[in-house]
Design an enzyme around this catalytic site. Structure first.
Site, PDB file in Angstrom:
ATOM      1  N   TYR A 142      -1.848  -0.705  10.554  1.00 34.76           N
ATOM      2  CA  TYR A 142      -1.999  -1.051   9.137  1.00 34.76           C
ATOM      3  C   TYR A 142      -0.770  -0.603   8.356  1.00 34.76           C
ATOM      4  O   TYR A 142      -0.219  -1.359   7.543  1.00 34.76           O
ATOM      5  CB  TYR A 142      -3.259  -0.383   8.580  1.00 34.76           C
ATOM      6  CG  TYR A 142      -3.484  -0.628   7.105  1.00 34.76           C
ATOM      7  CD1 TYR A 142      -4.028  -1.825   6.654  1.00 34.76           C
ATOM      8  CD2 TYR A 142      -3.167   0.346   6.164  1.00 34.76           C
ATOM      9  CE1 TYR A 142      -4.240  -2.058   5.307  1.00 34.76           C
ATOM     10  CE2 TYR A 142      -3.376   0.130   4.810  1.00 34.76           C
ATOM     11  CZ  TYR A 142      -3.918  -1.070   4.388  1.00 34.76           C
ATOM     12  OH  TYR A 142      -4.121  -1.292   3.051  1.00 34.76           O
TER      13      TYR A 142
ATOM     14  N   LYS B  20       2.006  -2.933   6.231  1.00 32.20           N
ATOM     15  CA  LYS B  20       2.327  -2.796   4.818  1.00 32.20           C
ATOM     16  C   LYS B  20       3.806  -2.471   4.597  1.00 32.20           C
ATOM     17  O   LYS B  20       4.393  -2.877   3.587  1.00 32.20           O
ATOM     18  CB  LYS B  20       1.426  -1.740   4.178  1.00 32.20           C
ATOM     19  CG  LYS B  20      -0.057  -2.156   4.140  1.00 32.20           C
ATOM     20  CD  LYS B  20      -0.251  -3.495   3.443  1.00 32.20           C
ATOM     21  CE  LYS B  20      -1.715  -3.871   3.306  1.00 32.20           C
ATOM     22  NZ  LYS B  20      -1.921  -5.146   2.573  1.00 32.20           N
TER      23      LYS B  20
ATOM     24  N   SER C  39       0.856  -1.179   0.000  1.00 26.28           N
ATOM     25  CA  SER C  39       0.000   0.000   0.000  1.00 26.28           C
ATOM     26  C   SER C  39       0.894   1.232   0.000  1.00 26.28           C
ATOM     27  O   SER C  39       2.069   1.156   0.396  1.00 26.28           O
ATOM     28  CB  SER C  39      -0.882   0.010   1.251  1.00 26.28           C
ATOM     29  OG  SER C  39      -1.524   1.254   1.447  1.00 26.28           O
TER      30      SER C  39
END
Length: 253
Positions: A157, A161, A144
């Protein structure tokens, strides 16, 4: 059908919807036999039905990528069904976080890391074993832009990533001489159910999200699928270990 693709097998995790479904459809339309995998059996079977309706070949295998035994079974069943594994798109991921770091909790941390990091690690572990035995293959992981830059209110998160990119680069170097290429795609905001869950009905918020992308819009699942197919295919034969932003210019700011 491209003769260089005939007979090739692609595995897509998180293929029940969104980027995963679009990429599974793209693999199939390009001539790959596709293994569709997800924890959502009904939606995963729907992806298979879409592929078959378009004249492609696919099978669904349910898998929780955070579970070693299920990932091992997924890869074993893939090989048992089609005899090989040429391309893998490790796309399964979750994003259940919307708070600053100090307000987070251990349960959310474990859930996100379990799927986004352990899941990618497990998938690559068993995929690479098959690819070593057959003489090569290609892996693409979903990272991401949050793995490249800060992501306020998504610290876990973002960390997951960043970790995916680390796994990608390390595996790429470790297996480069074994004809196994490993890359990652780094989407910005894409028009998916995940985006809809994270967005609000506030027009000002939507406008800010769009404005963050210099290209003036959010991305489509088909645009990510196109990047994955490029990285998976022979045209990217000299490309390994990259984290490719597909982000409308967001990380160029």
């Amino acid at each position: 059908m491209n003769e260089t693709i005939a007979g090739r097998v692609a595995l897509v995790t998180g293929a029940a919807n969104g980027i995963g479904r679009a990429t599974a459809l793209a693999f199939a339309s390009s001539g790959y036999k596709v293994v569709v995998s997800d924890i959502d059996s009904q939606a995963g079977q729907a992806t298979v039905a879409l592929i078959e309706a378009a004249g492609g070949e696919a099978v669904f295998i349910r898998c929780d990528v955070s579970c070693d035994a299920e990932v091992r079974r997924l890869i074993e069943q893939t090989v048992a069904t089609y005899g090989r594994l040429d391309c893998a798109f490790n796309n399964a991921g979750i994003e259940i976080e919307k708070c600053k770091l100090a307000d987070g909790n251990e349960e959310v941390f474990d859930a996100i890391m379990g799927v986004n990091v352990k899941g990618v690690w497990l998938c690559m572990k068993y995929q690479i074993a098959v690819m070593l035995a057959q003489g090569g293959g290609s892996i693409v992981n979903t990272a991401s832009v949050a793995g490249l830059i800060a992501a306020p209110k998504q610290s876990i998160y973002s960390a997951s990533k960043h970790a995916v990119i680390g796994l990608t680069k390390t595996a790429a170097v470790e297996y480069a001489r074994k004809n196994i290429r490993v890359n990652a795609v780094c989407p910005a905001v894409i028009d998916t159910e995940m985006y809809l869950r994270a967005s609000t009905d506030d027009p000002k918020h939507v406008a800010l999200v769009v404005a963050a992308h210099p290209i003036g819009r959010i991305g489509t699942v088909e645009e990510i699928a196109a990047a994955v197919l490029y990285l998976s295919g022979d045209s990217a034969g000299f490309t390994t270990g990259i984290a490719l932003p597909v982000d409308g210019g967001l990380t160029a700011l």
